[in-house]
Design an enzyme around this catalytic site. Structure first.
Site, PDB file in Angstrom:
ATOM      1  N   LYS A   1      18.666  -0.166  -9.963  1.00  0.00           N
ATOM      2  CA  LYS A   1      18.886  -0.895 -11.219  1.00  0.00           C
ATOM      3  C   LYS A   1      20.266  -0.577 -11.784  1.00  0.00           C
ATOM      4  CE  LYS A   1      15.092  -1.331 -13.615  1.00  0.00           C
ATOM      5  NZ  LYS A   1      14.005  -0.652 -14.329  1.00  0.00           N
TER       6      LYS A   1
ATOM      7  N   ARG B   1      15.342   3.019 -19.271  1.00  0.00           N
ATOM      8  CA  ARG B   1      14.723   2.342 -18.120  1.00  0.00           C
ATOM      9  C   ARG B   1      14.796   3.200 -16.871  1.00  0.00           C
ATOM     10  NH1 ARG B   1      17.869  -3.214 -17.576  1.00  0.00           N
ATOM     11  NH2 ARG B   1      15.884  -3.840 -16.628  1.00  0.00           N
TER      12      ARG B   1
ATOM     13  N   GLY C   1       7.449  -1.823 -11.422  1.00  0.00           N
ATOM     14  CA  GLY C   1       6.388  -1.484 -12.364  1.00  0.00           C
ATOM     15  C   GLY C   1       5.776  -0.113 -12.160  1.00  0.00           C
TER      16      GLY C   1
ATOM     17  N   MET D   1       7.243   2.874 -12.467  1.00  0.00           N
ATOM     18  CA  MET D   1       7.659   3.914 -13.406  1.00  0.00           C
ATOM     19  C   MET D   1       7.823   3.292 -14.777  1.00  0.00           C
ATOM     20  SD  MET D   1      10.145   6.160 -11.118  1.00  0.00           S
ATOM     21  CE  MET D   1      11.043   4.727 -10.649  1.00  0.00           C
TER      22      MET D   1
ATOM     23  N   ARG E   1      18.228  -7.586  -8.307  1.00  0.00           N
ATOM     24  CA  ARG E   1      18.013  -6.797  -7.097  1.00  0.00           C
ATOM     25  C   ARG E   1      17.614  -7.761  -5.986  1.00  0.00           C
ATOM     26  NH1 ARG E   1      12.552  -4.380  -9.580  1.00  0.00           N
ATOM     27  NH2 ARG E   1      11.469  -6.344  -9.649  1.00  0.00           N
TER      28      ARG E   1
ATOM     29  N   HIS F   1       2.098  -8.361 -11.011  1.00  0.00           N
ATOM     30  CA  HIS F   1       1.980  -7.224 -10.092  1.00  0.00           C
ATOM     31  C   HIS F   1       1.186  -7.579  -8.838  1.00  0.00           C
ATOM     32  CE1 HIS F   1      -0.274  -3.693  -8.606  1.00  0.00           C
ATOM     33  NE2 HIS F   1       0.926  -3.170  -8.592  1.00  0.00           N
TER      34      HIS F   1
ATOM     35  N   SER G   1       3.306   3.740  34.148  1.00  0.00           N
ATOM     36  CA  SER G   1       2.964   3.212  32.834  1.00  0.00           C
ATOM     37  C   SER G   1       2.558   4.412  31.989  1.00  0.00           C
ATOM     38  CB  SER G   1       1.818   2.210  32.939  1.00  0.00           C
ATOM     39  OG  SER G   1       1.477   1.761  31.639  1.00  0.00           O
TER      40      SER G   1
ATOM     41  N   CYS H   1       1.749   1.678  27.777  1.00  0.00           N
ATOM     42  CA  CYS H   1       0.608   0.849  27.408  1.00  0.00           C
ATOM     43  C   CYS H   1      -0.263   1.513  26.347  1.00  0.00           C
ATOM     44  CB  CYS H   1      -0.229   0.504  28.635  1.00  0.00           C
ATOM     45  SG  CYS H   1      -0.923   1.954  29.441  1.00  0.00           S
TER      46      CYS H   1
ATOM     47  N   TYR I   1       9.437  -2.211  29.962  1.00  0.00           N
ATOM     48  CA  TYR I   1       8.591  -3.023  29.093  1.00  0.00           C
ATOM     49  C   TYR I   1       7.685  -2.159  28.232  1.00  0.00           C
ATOM     50  CZ  TYR I   1       4.679  -2.109  32.286  1.00  0.00           C
ATOM     51  OH  TYR I   1       3.711  -1.495  33.016  1.00  0.00           O
TER      52      TYR I   1
HETATM   53  P1  ADP Z   1      10.813  -2.540 -14.509  1.00  0.00           P
HETATM   54  O1  ADP Z   1      11.628  -1.732 -13.577  1.00  0.00           O
HETATM   55  O2  ADP Z   1       9.405  -2.161 -14.557  1.00  0.00           O
HETATM   56  O3  ADP Z   1      11.078  -4.005 -14.354  1.00  0.00           O
HETATM   57  P2  ADP Z   1      12.648  -2.574 -16.679  1.00  0.00           P
HETATM   58  O4  ADP Z   1      13.451  -1.356 -16.936  1.00  0.00           O
HETATM   59  O5  ADP Z   1      13.350  -3.641 -15.920  1.00  0.00           O
HETATM   60  O6  ADP Z   1      11.322  -2.154 -15.975  1.00  0.00           O
HETATM   61  O7  ADP Z   1      12.202  -3.084 -18.091  1.00  0.00           O
HETATM   62  C1  ADP Z   1      11.034  -3.762 -18.419  1.00  0.00           C
HETATM   63  C2  ADP Z   1      11.353  -5.012 -19.174  1.00  0.00           C
HETATM   64  O8  ADP Z   1      12.121  -4.770 -20.337  1.00  0.00           O
HETATM   65  C3  ADP Z   1      12.155  -5.976 -18.349  1.00  0.00           C
HETATM   66  O9  ADP Z   1      11.672  -7.276 -18.521  1.00  0.00           O
HETATM   67  C4  ADP Z   1      13.548  -5.851 -18.883  1.00  0.00           C
HETATM   68  O10 ADP Z   1      14.253  -7.029 -18.716  1.00  0.00           O
HETATM   69  C5  ADP Z   1      13.294  -5.525 -20.352  1.00  0.00           C
HETATM   70  N1  ADP Z   1      14.415  -4.759 -20.868  1.00  0.00           N
HETATM   71  C6  ADP Z   1      14.856  -3.577 -20.422  1.00  0.00           C
HETATM   72  N2  ADP Z   1      15.949  -3.175 -21.083  1.00  0.00           N
HETATM   73  C7  ADP Z   1      16.228  -4.116 -21.974  1.00  0.00           C
HETATM   74  C8  ADP Z   1      17.270  -4.269 -22.949  1.00  0.00           C
HETATM   75  N3  ADP Z   1      18.216  -3.364 -23.083  1.00  0.00           N
HETATM   76  N4  ADP Z   1      17.235  -5.369 -23.691  1.00  0.00           N
HETATM   77  C9  ADP Z   1      16.260  -6.284 -23.547  1.00  0.00           C
HETATM   78  N5  ADP Z   1      15.267  -6.204 -22.645  1.00  0.00           N
HETATM   79  C10 ADP Z   1      15.240  -5.123 -21.872  1.00  0.00           C
HETATM   80 MG    MG Z   2      12.707  -4.838 -14.242  1.00  0.00          MG
END
Ligand code: ADP
Ligand code: MG
Ligand code: MG
Length: 941
Positions: A37, A107, A116, A118, A374, A492, A832, A899, A919
């Site tokens: 990220k 984050r 999702g 962490m 990503r 999820h 084999s 095998c 093979y």
């Molecule tokens: P995950 O890795 O579980 O997606 P994120 O860190 O991306 O968690 O955050 C969860 C949600 O919060 C995401 O939808 C993200 O876009 C939103 N978010 C995170 N940081 C900000 C921010 N600085 N401003 C607005 N929304 C945020």
């Molecule tokens: Mg995210």
């Protein structure tokens, strides 16, 4: 160690990297240090995209935090506050300021994407000091209190409860308690959506929330912005070792030592009103791969609302409309300007990363911000379609296109689907979003525990849930299919199921779960009832619809096969023992049979007669071989004469039975040889110990039944069975040892095979017979058996008046054979490697009882993986290499294959390729994957 060295040589480690404006201290290839990220946020800044400023705390800091007994390094917070000044300047706001407050998010973000798994906390920095200023500045108290109640929910859950290792009160966590409070409030007012709640009500809710936090967690919600920030950072580090993150890492094979980065980022707000919004998008359709912009968004909402499935999200554009959301306005329609900008960013990102991306964005009062990008997870179907499309678009080259499709992706093209003919005779009872392509049929499991229980008992099941979250991963993995009532295509359940190639239907609002029962489309089901899912269309059936094999003529599949087959040099054969399996393997691209196990004919349904013949043979082998050799003409003792005579009769019965068995084997192999016409079929002489085909000596009832059937006395039969008993049958009378003790058993197999070959030749076919001797320990056994083969061959050739060609080879599956491979190669025309037995004998792990040991050994890091799944290259691999080298020293052209189970495992295939094998051979279903893995190994080299 590395960290320590650095510490000594540097006065202070740099833990914090800033990003914002058009600059950044990090960049995309710094994922190991900054997490995915953080690295990509930096990269987007460098690309000039609108990203709220922030800072990334390194994964190294996380490692140090854990090494340091869960304490932040002393230098960290000063470095953070210094970097925060940069963020403040960039955003023109000030953290913890009464007039013009900056809010931030904390984050998580590991090297590998763990969606999702962490925790993230939004709106950090709201306190009694900053709230009034923000209200004054925005003139939007509703927005401020909405943000505040969200902060309390997330912070209480992540920082105050989970990170403190508190056990949730009364069996439910604080988040659940607050969620229920919110739901209850909405119900009491008759509100349908969060957005119906007024500012004043939110203000009161926030107060109620704080009281509940105090009540259940025993501490005040912190009112100090600076303390909040530090708490957030620690909590993110802690979440690396949270239960769901640990379980996800285990399944995905992500090392525990990597650690997570923390991103502290200026907040932008999608919950400021109707000109604000938040969304998630994929630059191409992640489930079928088509080149359309694909996403979901929500007006007046914050980040996680979309993914959590709280409201049904709106479609991003026309391309994203489906049955569930087509009545909702798209972003393209409602906010055309922001949409246009987002669309352009989509193109910029794809051109830059040369791949499909998964992006998060927020619109604050009509202004677009990018919050994440990503490389996107995709279904196996999509991976292949995108690879071919991007190759054609000139975005990537051939090699890259081939590597874009992982063996797991490719496998999904060969996944089962519901039998379309039977499916057409049923009407679906409900429809949801098609999130995972496969078809599945199984018993309903309403909890993960139940799914795991079914799976442990070998029962297929479908996990039916309101929605799933990362805690459900184990149960989802154990199920054939997943059906959820809520959630969109980016929920999820959808993300995870797609990755695993599971059948999955989400957002099916006809599903209602209550007290161990579920209603689907108005029909009530109990746990254990059977349903079927068509994951490609989203249909649920109240029926037991069997699954069938997929369409192998799909033009994209054909094109991709053609593309990578150019690079493959390693042969791929199959382990098959019937004409049907052989045909399937040929359809999947197998080039021959590397292992034909004759004993399977005795287990297979409809072949009970063959089993009877074999049993008769086994039961009639109680003659005395030494007595046979005696010259009875000189014998005068009548008692002895009787014994000789009765022994001779016994032997004749044995031979008689064998002859009938020979005919059955001939018919059985001829069928498969015919299907394989022109392609090699490697026949393995009978391998298992004979007691496997008769009851055990203690199975009294079975013995009774069998003795009646065979006209033997109970005791007589019991004695025979006791003689068959071995303490350690895996190391006992099996494989070639059987053929040494009973040369007749070898002879009838050779004769059956030679006659089948001769008959096929007469019919104008081209059988390519290879015969291998199992469990060899040295060249002497091969010579012994070869004499029998030569004699039989000559007899059959005379009988049919034609020449028979075949290859005579051996399995290499006992360590001694790898040591003596040079001598063995003097007689064997091919090797084999039987890596299952070789693993068993080299590690001394009994392959049938080893599950618990292996589980513990892997968990403790004593071995890297289950050695019966992925070859233990470190140990067994050395023997394999030695066997190969010694064999080829005698015969440089010696054909060498494998095998064992490892022949279908991509990591092991790479090893065999590099070692110089000719093979690999694996089960029919693994043939496609083996072919791709072989091509990718060649490319890698
Ligand atoms: P995950 O890795 O579980 O997606 P994120 O860190 O991306 O968690 O955050 C969860 C949600 O919060 C995401 O939808 C993200 O876009 C939103 N978010 C995170 N940081 C900000 C921010 N600085 N401003 C607005 N929304 C945020
Ligand atoms: Mg995210
Ligand atoms: Mg074996």
């Amino acid at each position: 160690m590395i960290i320590n060295k650095k510490r000594n040589s540097m006065s202070k480690i740099k833990y914090v990297y800033t990003f914002g404006g058009r600059t950044a201290e990090g960049k995309a290839d710094m994922k190991n240090l900054l997490g995915g990220k953080g690295a990509n946020l930096a990269e987007m800044c460098l690309l000039g995209l609108p990203v709220p400023a922030g800072l990334t705390i390194t994964t190294e800091c996380c490692t140090d935090y854990y090494e340091n007994n869960c304490q932040l390094p002393a230098s960290l917070m000063p470095e953070v506050w210094a970097a925060m000044q940069k963020v403040e300047t960039n955003m023109n706001l000030k953290y913890d300021d009464a007039e013009n407050p900056l809010l931030i998010s904390c984050r998580s973000g590991a090297r590998a994407s763990m969606p999702g798994m962490m925790d993230t906390v939004l709106n950090i920095g709201l306190s009694s000091k900053t709230i009034p200023g923000l209200i004054k500045k925005t003139n939007n108290p509703r927005f401020v209190y909405d943000s505040y109640r969200r902060l309390i929910m997330m912070y209480a859950d992540v920082v105050m409860e989970k990170a403190e290792d508190l056990d949730p009160a009364e069996g439910k966590g604080i988040r659940k308690i607050l969620d229920e409070k919110l739901d209850e409030f909405k119900r009491s007012r008759g509100y349908k959506s969060d957005t119906d709640i007024t500012g004043n009500e939110l203000k009161q809710l926030a107060e109620d929330f704080k009281a509940l936090v105090k009540k259940y967690l025993g501490v005040e919600f912190p009112d100090d912005a600076r303390a909040q920030l530090e708490g957030g950072i620690k909590a993110v580090f802690k979440s690396w070792n949270g239960k769901k993150a640990v379980s996800y890492r285990k399944i995905e094979g992500i090392p525990d030592s990597w650690g997570t980065a923390v991103n502290v980022q200026a907040m932008v707000f999608g919950n400021m009103g109707d000109n604000s919004a938040t969304g998630v998008a994929f630059t191409r359709d992640p489930s079928i791969g088509t080149n359309v912009f694909y996403g979901e968004w929500l007006i007046n909402a914050q980040g996680e609302d979309v993914v959590a499935g709280i409201r049904t999200p709106n479609p991003l554009n026309n391309d994203t409309k489906n049955d569930q959301n087509k009545h909702l306005p798209s972003m393209e329609e409602l906010m055309p300007e922001a949409y246009k900008e987002l669309f352009d960013i989509r193109c910029t990102l794809e051109n830059h990363y040369k791949d499909m991306l998964d992006i998060e964005f927020t619109i604050q009062e009509s202004k677009l911000y990018m919050l994440q990008c990503r490389v996107g997870k995709r279904s196996g179907k999509a991976a292949l379609v995108m690879a071919l499309d991007m190759l054609q678009e000139g975005l990537i080259d051939e090699i890259e296109a081939i590597n874009r499709v992982t063996p797991d992706h490719f496998k999904q093209w060969y996944l089962p689907v519901l039998n379309p003919i039977i499916e057409a005779t049923h009407t679906s009872i409900a429809k949801g979003l098609p999130a995972g392509d496969a078809g599945a049929v199984g018993k309903i499991a309403l909890t993960c525990e139940k799914a795991l229980e079914y799976s442990a008992n070998g029962i297929n099941c479908i996990l039916v849930r309101e929605e799933t979250n990362p805690e459900d991963n184990d149960g989802m993995f154990a199920s054939q299919g997943i059906l959820t009532a809520r959630g969109g295509m980016t929920s999820h359940a959808a993300l995870v199921a797609r990755g695993w190639g599971k059948s999955c239907i989400v957002g099916c609002d006809a599903v209602h779960i209550q007290n161990n029962k579920v209603t689907i489309g108005g029909i009530e089901f109990n746990e254990g009832d059977t349903i079927s899912l068509n994951g490609a269309k989203g249909f649920v059936y109240n029926a037991d619809i069997p699954t069938v094999d997929p369409d192998l003529t799909d033009s994209r599949l054909v094109a991709f096969n053609k593309l990578f087959e150019k690079y493959r040099t390693l042969g791929v054969r199959t382990n098959a023992d019937s004409p049907e399996d052989a045909q399937r393997a040929l359809d999947f691209g197998a080039e021959g049979i590397g292992l034909f196990r004759i004993e399977h004919m005795f287990y297979s349904k409809g072949n009970e007669e063959a089993l009877e013949l074999l049993r008769n043979t086994i039961l009639s082998k109680n003659f005395n071989r030494d007595l046979l050799k005696k010259d009875i003409k000189k014998e005068t003792d009548s008692k002895k004469l009787d014994d000789y005579q009765s022994n001779k009769t016994k032997y004749e019965t044995f031979i008689n039975n064998l002859t009938r068995l020979q005919e059955a084997i001939k018919i059985e192999t001829k069928g498969t040889l015919k299907v394989m016409d022109g392609k090699p079929l490697t026949f393995r002489l009978i391998d298992p110990p004979l007691h496997e085909f008769v009851p055990q000596a203690y199975e009294t009832e079975k013995i009774e039944a069998l003795s009646k059937q065979k006209g033997l006395s109970f005791n007589e039969l019991k004695k025979i069975l006791e003689d068959l008993h071995e303490t350690n049958p895996m190391m006992g009378l099996r494989g070639v040892r059987l053929g040494i003790v009973y040369p007749e058993i070898t002879e009838i197999q050779f004769r059956a095979l030679f006659e089948a070959t001769a008959e096929l030749k007469k019919e104008g076919c081209n059988p390519q017979l290879e015969i291998m001797v199992p469990l060899t320990i040295g060249v002497e056994e091969l010579k012994h058996q070869k004499k029998i083969a030569d004699k039989t061959q000559a007899e059959v050739e005379t009988k049919f008046g034609l020449k028979i060609d075949y290859l005579y080879g051996t399995m290499i599956e006992i360590p001694r054979a790898t040591l003596l491979a040079d001598q063995i190669a003097e007689v064997a025309q091919f090797f084999s490697f039987g890596t299952n037995d070789l693993t068993q004998m080299t590690l001394g792990f009994s392959r049938d009882d080893v599950t618990t040991i292996v589980k513990n050994y892997v968990a403790e890091g004593i071995i890297a993986a289950d050695p019966f799944e992925t070859l233990d290259t470190k140990g067994v691999g050395q023997l394999v290499k030695m066997g190969l080298e010694r064999g080829r020293k005698t015969d440089p052209k010696l054909k060498i294959g494998v095998c064992g189970e490892h022949g279908g495992d991509p990591a092991s295939i790479e090893f065999f390729y590099q070692a110089g094998f000719n093979y690999v051979s694996c089960s029919p279903f693994r043939v496609p994957v083996a072919r791709l893995a072989a091509a990718q190994s060649a490319i890698k080299k």
